[in-house]
Design a protein around this motif. Structure first.
Motif, PDB file in Angstrom:
ATOM      1  N   ALA A 159     -12.339 101.879 -36.660  1.00 36.59           N
ATOM      2  CA  ALA A 159     -11.687 100.818 -35.891  1.00 36.59           C
ATOM      3  C   ALA A 159     -11.286 101.324 -34.509  1.00 36.59           C
ATOM      4  CB  ALA A 159     -10.465 100.294 -36.646  1.00 36.59           C
ATOM      5  N   ARG A 160     -10.773 102.552 -34.434  1.00 36.88           N
ATOM      6  CA  ARG A 160     -10.393 103.125 -33.135  1.00 36.88           C
ATOM      7  C   ARG A 160     -11.608 103.241 -32.224  1.00 36.88           C
ATOM      8  NH1 ARG A 160     -10.994 107.938 -31.277  1.00 36.88           N
ATOM      9  NH2 ARG A 160     -11.332 108.913 -33.291  1.00 36.88           N
ATOM     10  N   LYS A 161     -12.723 103.721 -32.759  1.00 36.64           N
ATOM     11  CA  LYS A 161     -13.939 103.864 -31.955  1.00 36.64           C
ATOM     12  C   LYS A 161     -14.446 102.507 -31.481  1.00 36.64           C
ATOM     13  CE  LYS A 161     -15.595 108.210 -33.864  1.00 36.64           C
ATOM     14  NZ  LYS A 161     -16.669 108.884 -34.620  1.00 36.64           N
ATOM     15  N   LEU A 162     -14.401 101.500 -32.348  1.00 37.20           N
ATOM     16  CA  LEU A 162     -14.846 100.163 -31.951  1.00 37.20           C
ATOM     17  C   LEU A 162     -13.944  99.588 -30.860  1.00 37.20           C
ATOM     18  CD1 LEU A 162     -15.833  98.679 -35.414  1.00 37.20           C
ATOM     19  CD2 LEU A 162     -17.364  99.306 -33.544  1.00 37.20           C
ATOM     20  N   ARG A 163     -12.632  99.846 -30.955  1.00 35.22           N
ATOM     21  CA  ARG A 163     -11.715  99.385 -29.906  1.00 35.22           C
ATOM     22  C   ARG A 163     -12.030 100.097 -28.582  1.00 35.22           C
ATOM     23  NH1 ARG A 163      -8.151  99.089 -34.047  1.00 35.22           N
ATOM     24  NH2 ARG A 163      -7.340 101.183 -33.788  1.00 35.22           N
ATOM     25  N   GLU A 164     -12.262 101.402 -28.640  1.00 32.03           N
ATOM     26  CA  GLU A 164     -12.572 102.168 -27.432  1.00 32.03           C
ATOM     27  C   GLU A 164     -13.850 101.670 -26.770  1.00 32.03           C
ATOM     28  OE1 GLU A 164     -12.733 106.217 -28.762  1.00 32.03           O
ATOM     29  OE2 GLU A 164     -10.546 106.408 -28.881  1.00 32.03           O
ATOM     30  N   LEU A 165     -14.800 101.218 -27.588  1.00 34.38           N
ATOM     31  CA  LEU A 165     -16.050 100.683 -27.053  1.00 34.38           C
ATOM     32  C   LEU A 165     -15.918  99.245 -26.589  1.00 34.38           C
ATOM     33  CD1 LEU A 165     -18.481 102.224 -29.684  1.00 34.38           C
ATOM     34  CD2 LEU A 165     -18.303 102.848 -27.268  1.00 34.38           C
ATOM     35  N   GLY A 166     -14.779  98.624 -26.864  1.00 40.35           N
ATOM     36  CA  GLY A 166     -14.549  97.261 -26.423  1.00 40.35           C
ATOM     37  C   GLY A 166     -15.036  96.200 -27.400  1.00 40.35           C
ATOM     38  N   TYR A 167     -15.416  96.608 -28.620  1.00 44.83           N
ATOM     39  CA  TYR A 167     -15.914  95.643 -29.588  1.00 44.83           C
ATOM     40  C   TYR A 167     -14.808  95.009 -30.421  1.00 44.83           C
ATOM     41  CZ  TYR A 167     -20.474  97.626 -28.484  1.00 44.83           C
ATOM     42  OH  TYR A 167     -21.598  98.033 -27.840  1.00 44.83           O
ATOM     43  N   MET A 168     -13.632  95.594 -30.389  1.00 45.81           N
ATOM     44  CA  MET A 168     -12.478  95.046 -31.112  1.00 45.81           C
ATOM     45  C   MET A 168     -11.266  95.090 -30.198  1.00 45.81           C
ATOM     46  SD  MET A 168     -12.676  96.819 -34.895  1.00 45.81           S
ATOM     47  CE  MET A 168     -10.967  96.477 -35.196  1.00 45.81           C
ATOM     48  N   GLU A 169     -10.346  94.222 -30.481  1.00 49.75           N
ATOM     49  CA  GLU A 169      -9.093  94.222 -29.729  1.00 49.75           C
ATOM     50  C   GLU A 169      -7.974  94.699 -30.604  1.00 49.75           C
ATOM     51  OE1 GLU A 169      -8.458  90.459 -27.905  1.00 49.75           O
ATOM     52  OE2 GLU A 169     -10.295  90.584 -26.797  1.00 49.75           O
ATOM     53  N   MET A 177     -22.584  71.399 -50.893  1.00 52.64           N
ATOM     54  CA  MET A 177     -22.833  71.695 -49.494  1.00 52.64           C
ATOM     55  C   MET A 177     -22.015  72.917 -49.081  1.00 52.64           C
ATOM     56  SD  MET A 177     -22.431  69.081 -46.375  1.00 52.64           S
ATOM     57  CE  MET A 177     -22.262  69.668 -44.746  1.00 52.64           C
ATOM     58  N   SER A 178     -22.642  73.836 -48.412  1.00 59.02           N
ATOM     59  CA  SER A 178     -21.966  75.056 -47.968  1.00 59.02           C
ATOM     60  C   SER A 178     -21.122  74.796 -46.737  1.00 59.02           C
ATOM     61  CB  SER A 178     -22.988  76.140 -47.633  1.00 59.02           C
ATOM     62  OG  SER A 178     -23.706  76.511 -48.767  1.00 59.02           O
ATOM     63  N   GLU A 179     -20.026  75.521 -46.665  1.00 60.19           N
ATOM     64  CA  GLU A 179     -19.187  75.460 -45.484  1.00 60.19           C
ATOM     65  C   GLU A 179     -19.372  76.748 -44.701  1.00 60.19           C
ATOM     66  OE1 GLU A 179     -15.142  74.153 -45.908  1.00 60.19           O
ATOM     67  OE2 GLU A 179     -15.626  73.173 -47.800  1.00 60.19           O
ATOM     68  N   TYR A 180     -19.266  76.685 -43.410  1.00 60.01           N
ATOM     69  CA  TYR A 180     -19.452  77.835 -42.546  1.00 60.01           C
ATOM     70  C   TYR A 180     -18.241  78.042 -41.658  1.00 60.01           C
ATOM     71  CZ  TYR A 180     -24.350  77.604 -43.879  1.00 60.01           C
ATOM     72  OH  TYR A 180     -25.516  77.591 -44.591  1.00 60.01           O
ATOM     73  N   THR A 181     -18.129  79.238 -41.137  1.00 60.86           N
ATOM     74  CA  THR A 181     -17.102  79.566 -40.163  1.00 60.86           C
ATOM     75  C   THR A 181     -17.779  80.306 -39.017  1.00 60.86           C
ATOM     76  OG1 THR A 181     -14.934  80.544 -39.853  1.00 60.86           O
ATOM     77  CG2 THR A 181     -16.485  81.771 -41.210  1.00 60.86           C
ATOM     78  N   THR A 182     -17.069  80.497 -37.948  1.00 60.49           N
ATOM     79  CA  THR A 182     -17.619  81.182 -36.790  1.00 60.49           C
ATOM     80  C   THR A 182     -16.906  82.506 -36.587  1.00 60.49           C
ATOM     81  OG1 THR A 182     -18.101  79.068 -35.721  1.00 60.49           O
ATOM     82  CG2 THR A 182     -17.980  80.993 -34.298  1.00 60.49           C
ATOM     83  N   ILE A 183     -17.674  83.531 -36.277  1.00 61.02           N
ATOM     84  CA  ILE A 183     -17.118  84.835 -35.946  1.00 61.02           C
ATOM     85  C   ILE A 183     -17.479  85.114 -34.497  1.00 61.02           C
ATOM     86  CG2 ILE A 183     -17.219  87.308 -36.400  1.00 61.02           C
ATOM     87  CD1 ILE A 183     -17.945  86.601 -39.294  1.00 61.02           C
ATOM     88  N   SER A 184     -16.487  85.427 -33.695  1.00 62.38           N
ATOM     89  CA  SER A 184     -16.719  85.702 -32.283  1.00 62.38           C
ATOM     90  C   SER A 184     -16.998  87.181 -32.077  1.00 62.38           C
ATOM     91  CB  SER A 184     -15.501  85.297 -31.446  1.00 62.38           C
ATOM     92  OG  SER A 184     -15.283  83.912 -31.557  1.00 62.38           O
ATOM     93  N   LEU A 185     -18.053  87.461 -31.330  1.00 63.08           N
ATOM     94  CA  LEU A 185     -18.416  88.829 -30.976  1.00 63.08           C
ATOM     95  C   LEU A 185     -18.576  88.904 -29.464  1.00 63.08           C
ATOM     96  CD1 LEU A 185     -21.211  89.340 -33.664  1.00 63.08           C
ATOM     97  CD2 LEU A 185     -18.883  90.211 -33.777  1.00 63.08           C
ATOM     98  N   ARG A 186     -18.223  90.041 -28.895  1.00 66.37           N
ATOM     99  CA  ARG A 186     -18.397  90.215 -27.454  1.00 66.37           C
ATOM    100  C   ARG A 186     -19.871  90.099 -27.092  1.00 66.37           C
ATOM    101  NH1 ARG A 186     -14.351  92.431 -24.320  1.00 66.37           N
ATOM    102  NH2 ARG A 186     -12.485  93.036 -25.474  1.00 66.37           N
ATOM    103  N   LYS A 187     -20.143  89.456 -25.965  1.00 66.80           N
ATOM    104  CA  LYS A 187     -21.527  89.257 -25.527  1.00 66.80           C
ATOM    105  C   LYS A 187     -22.254  90.583 -25.358  1.00 66.80           C
ATOM    106  CE  LYS A 187     -20.838  84.809 -23.336  1.00 66.80           C
ATOM    107  NZ  LYS A 187     -20.940  84.008 -22.120  1.00 66.80           N
ATOM    108  N   GLU A 188     -21.528  91.610 -24.905  1.00 71.59           N
ATOM    109  CA  GLU A 188     -22.151  92.923 -24.710  1.00 71.59           C
ATOM    110  C   GLU A 188     -22.605  93.500 -26.044  1.00 71.59           C
ATOM    111  OE1 GLU A 188     -18.989  92.224 -23.672  1.00 71.59           O
ATOM    112  OE2 GLU A 188     -19.176  92.160 -21.495  1.00 71.59           O
ATOM    113  N   PHE A 189     -21.787  93.307 -27.078  1.00 72.23           N
ATOM    114  CA  PHE A 189     -22.147  93.783 -28.414  1.00 72.23           C
ATOM    115  C   PHE A 189     -23.383  93.055 -28.923  1.00 72.23           C
ATOM    116  CE2 PHE A 189     -21.773  93.374 -33.068  1.00 72.23           C
ATOM    117  CZ  PHE A 189     -21.870  94.705 -33.405  1.00 72.23           C
ATOM    118  N   VAL A 190     -23.407  91.743 -28.763  1.00 72.00           N
ATOM    119  CA  VAL A 190     -24.553  90.950 -29.211  1.00 72.00           C
ATOM    120  C   VAL A 190     -25.814  91.394 -28.472  1.00 72.00           C
ATOM    121  CG1 VAL A 190     -25.548  88.631 -29.331  1.00 72.00           C
ATOM    122  CG2 VAL A 190     -23.139  88.991 -29.921  1.00 72.00           C
TER     123      VAL A 190
END
Length: 66
Positions: A56-66, A1-14
């Motif tokens: 990574a810097r660009k993604l942070r500037e866009l609000g997709y990463m902290e 049986m496979s195990e899964y995890t959750t990755i959180s993404l900003r709603k705006e990105f989704v």
């Protein structure tokens, strides 16, 4: 049986991804993200540390990463 995890993404990105894949053959954001990650992992193209930091810097500037 496979195990899964959750990755959180900003709603705006989704929402952006959902709009982007509207005309694409992906049934969900999850399928699209999995496709992109697998494609990148299989790619022979490697990015350097400087390019990774710039992305990574660009993604942070866009609000997709902290």
């Amino acid at each position: 049986m496979s195990e899964y995890t959750t990755i959180s993404l900003r709603k705006e990105f989704v929402a952006d991804v959902e709009e982007y894949i509207e005309e694409e053959p992906f049934g969900s954001v999850k399928e699209f993200v999995k496709h992109v990650v697998v494609r990148e992992m299989e790619s022979d193209d490697e990015i350097g540390e400087a390019e990774a930091k710039q992305i990574a810097r660009k993604l942070r500037e866009l609000g997709y990463m902290e």
